[in-house]
Structure formats: structure tokens, C-alpha cells
Design an enzyme around this catalytic site. Sequence first.
Site, PDB file in Angstrom:
ATOM      1  N   ARG A  40     -14.922  -3.256  -0.035  1.00 58.35           N
ATOM      2  CA  ARG A  40     -13.473  -3.071   0.129  1.00 58.35           C
ATOM      3  C   ARG A  40     -13.144  -1.806   0.912  1.00 58.35           C
ATOM      4  O   ARG A  40     -12.142  -1.765   1.638  1.00 58.35           O
ATOM      5  CB  ARG A  40     -12.813  -3.038  -1.256  1.00 58.35           C
ATOM      6  CG  ARG A  40     -11.276  -3.110  -1.235  1.00 58.35           C
ATOM      7  CD  ARG A  40     -10.745  -3.245  -2.645  1.00 58.35           C
ATOM      8  NE  ARG A  40      -9.295  -3.444  -2.695  1.00 58.35           N
ATOM      9  CZ  ARG A  40      -8.445  -2.608  -3.280  1.00 58.35           C
ATOM     10  NH1 ARG A  40      -8.901  -1.511  -3.879  1.00 58.35           N
ATOM     11  NH2 ARG A  40      -7.154  -2.852  -3.300  1.00 58.35           N
ATOM     12  N   ILE A  66      -2.906  -3.285   0.693  1.00 55.24           N
ATOM     13  CA  ILE A  66      -4.023  -4.172   0.373  1.00 55.24           C
ATOM     14  C   ILE A  66      -3.849  -4.559  -1.091  1.00 55.24           C
ATOM     15  O   ILE A  66      -3.554  -3.716  -1.943  1.00 55.24           O
ATOM     16  CB  ILE A  66      -5.377  -3.467   0.612  1.00 55.24           C
ATOM     17  CG1 ILE A  66      -6.554  -4.434   0.376  1.00 55.24           C
ATOM     18  CG2 ILE A  66      -5.525  -2.229  -0.230  1.00 55.24           C
ATOM     19  CD1 ILE A  66      -7.914  -3.813   0.740  1.00 55.24           C
ATOM     20  N   SER A  67      -3.974  -5.843  -1.402  1.00 57.09           N
ATOM     21  CA  SER A  67      -3.780  -6.308  -2.780  1.00 57.09           C
ATOM     22  C   SER A  67      -4.844  -5.732  -3.696  1.00 57.09           C
ATOM     23  O   SER A  67      -5.976  -5.449  -3.280  1.00 57.09           O
ATOM     24  CB  SER A  67      -3.830  -7.840  -2.847  1.00 57.09           C
ATOM     25  OG  SER A  67      -2.763  -8.407  -2.131  1.00 57.09           O
ATOM     26  N   GLN A  68      -4.488  -5.576  -4.980  1.00 52.19           N
ATOM     27  CA  GLN A  68      -5.475  -5.099  -5.938  1.00 52.19           C
ATOM     28  C   GLN A  68      -6.603  -6.125  -6.065  1.00 52.19           C
ATOM     29  O   GLN A  68      -6.396  -7.328  -5.875  1.00 52.19           O
ATOM     30  CB  GLN A  68      -4.821  -4.844  -7.290  1.00 52.19           C
ATOM     31  CG  GLN A  68      -4.414  -6.088  -8.050  1.00 52.19           C
ATOM     32  CD  GLN A  68      -3.615  -5.771  -9.296  1.00 52.19           C
ATOM     33  OE1 GLN A  68      -2.396  -5.679  -9.231  1.00 52.19           O
ATOM     34  NE2 GLN A  68      -4.299  -5.615 -10.410  1.00 52.19           N
TER      35      GLN A  68
END
Length: 217
Positions: A40, A66-68
Amino acid sequence: MAASSGSDRVAEREVMLEWHIRARGIRDARVLDAMRAVPREQFLPATVAADAYADSPLPIGHGQTISQPYIVALTAEAGRLQPGDRVLDVGTGSGYAAAVYAAMGAEVWSIEFVPELAEQARQALRDIPAVHVVTGDGTLGLPEHAPFDAILAAAAGPDIPAPWIDQLADGGRIVMPLERHAGWQQLVRVTRHGDDTALDDLGAVRFVPLRGEHGLR
């Protein structure tokens, strides 16, 4: 502070998987393997890369995040992705989710509204040939590449865009957050069965607004 070593980041990724993904009910081994495989931190600005494995959204510029990790895992699992699936990823953002879907064996067409983010994502994804990044209005889909086995959205809209239903294969799945009222969004999965659709409620979430003709702005 000294930069973390590669082995430290691998260890952080395992902690993320154990405490933020498995512990919250994600069981699909292929989702877990894909998230283990995708670093990530490589999809984040240097200013926030140290927090790559916190279970939280992080800023990537241009008012986007950015999504969790849990949300990426939940979306991938809900999408029931299979090797060889053709996926429309709406809201490329950093490109992280597209990389996860590709690691599950999907061919991913990822569309981003913000040109600068689309170009950053192309660079981050340049070594993943199964991901194709397009700049444009994701609410219109990509009819030239349809039908899609799954359409997965990382932004909240007022309803399922009609073009997505038209571009969905029979048996295909749409996973997206819907803005039910200010401050409350519901993640849903819509599955197409011929001319009919079935809807599953996947719980409350919080996403950035979906931009475009069929979006919130």
C-alpha cells in the site's frame, strides 16, 4: 526518523491483515492473499506513506483519499471477483484498489475523474499490465469495454447509475456506496439476474462524493 525497511513493511502488512481485515470478518482467502501481495505504501504520497498500514483513509491530493484497507477488502469480497473477471473500477484514486483487484486475477478498467490523479495512478500501476487507467466520467461507465463482471466504486452517489446496469453482465455485481442523506451512506451490492436485480445492504460507510453526470457533484 529512519525509513522502515522492506521487511518491516511486510510485518506491518501482516498486522493489518490480522487486526483490521480478518478480525473484522473478511474470510475470502484470495482477498487476503491479494492484500498481502500489494504494498500500500507504493500508492501513497511520501508525506503519509509511514501510515500505510493504519486502518484509515489517507489524503492523496486534490481533495481525494485512498480508502482504508478494510473497505478495499470488503469491496473486493463483496464483488465476488474471480480470475478472468472484467472489472470496472470507478474512482481510481491512488490505484491501490485496482492493484488489489488485479492481484485477484481480474482485468481492471479503472476510471478517474481528476486528470492529475489518473496520471499519478498510471505511474504507480505501470508494472501491472492487467490494469488500464482511463481519465473520464466514471458514472457513464466504459461501454466500449463492457460487459463487466463487476463494477466497484470508491465514491458515493445518489443512486446506481443507469449506464452501469446496462454495462453489467448477467450475474454481474455492482458494489458502491449510496448517499442516503447528509452524513450517512450505505454500501450496497446489486447483482444482475437477466432483467432483474437483487440488492444487498453491506452496512454504513463514509466515502468521498461520486463526481460526474450521475454523481453527487
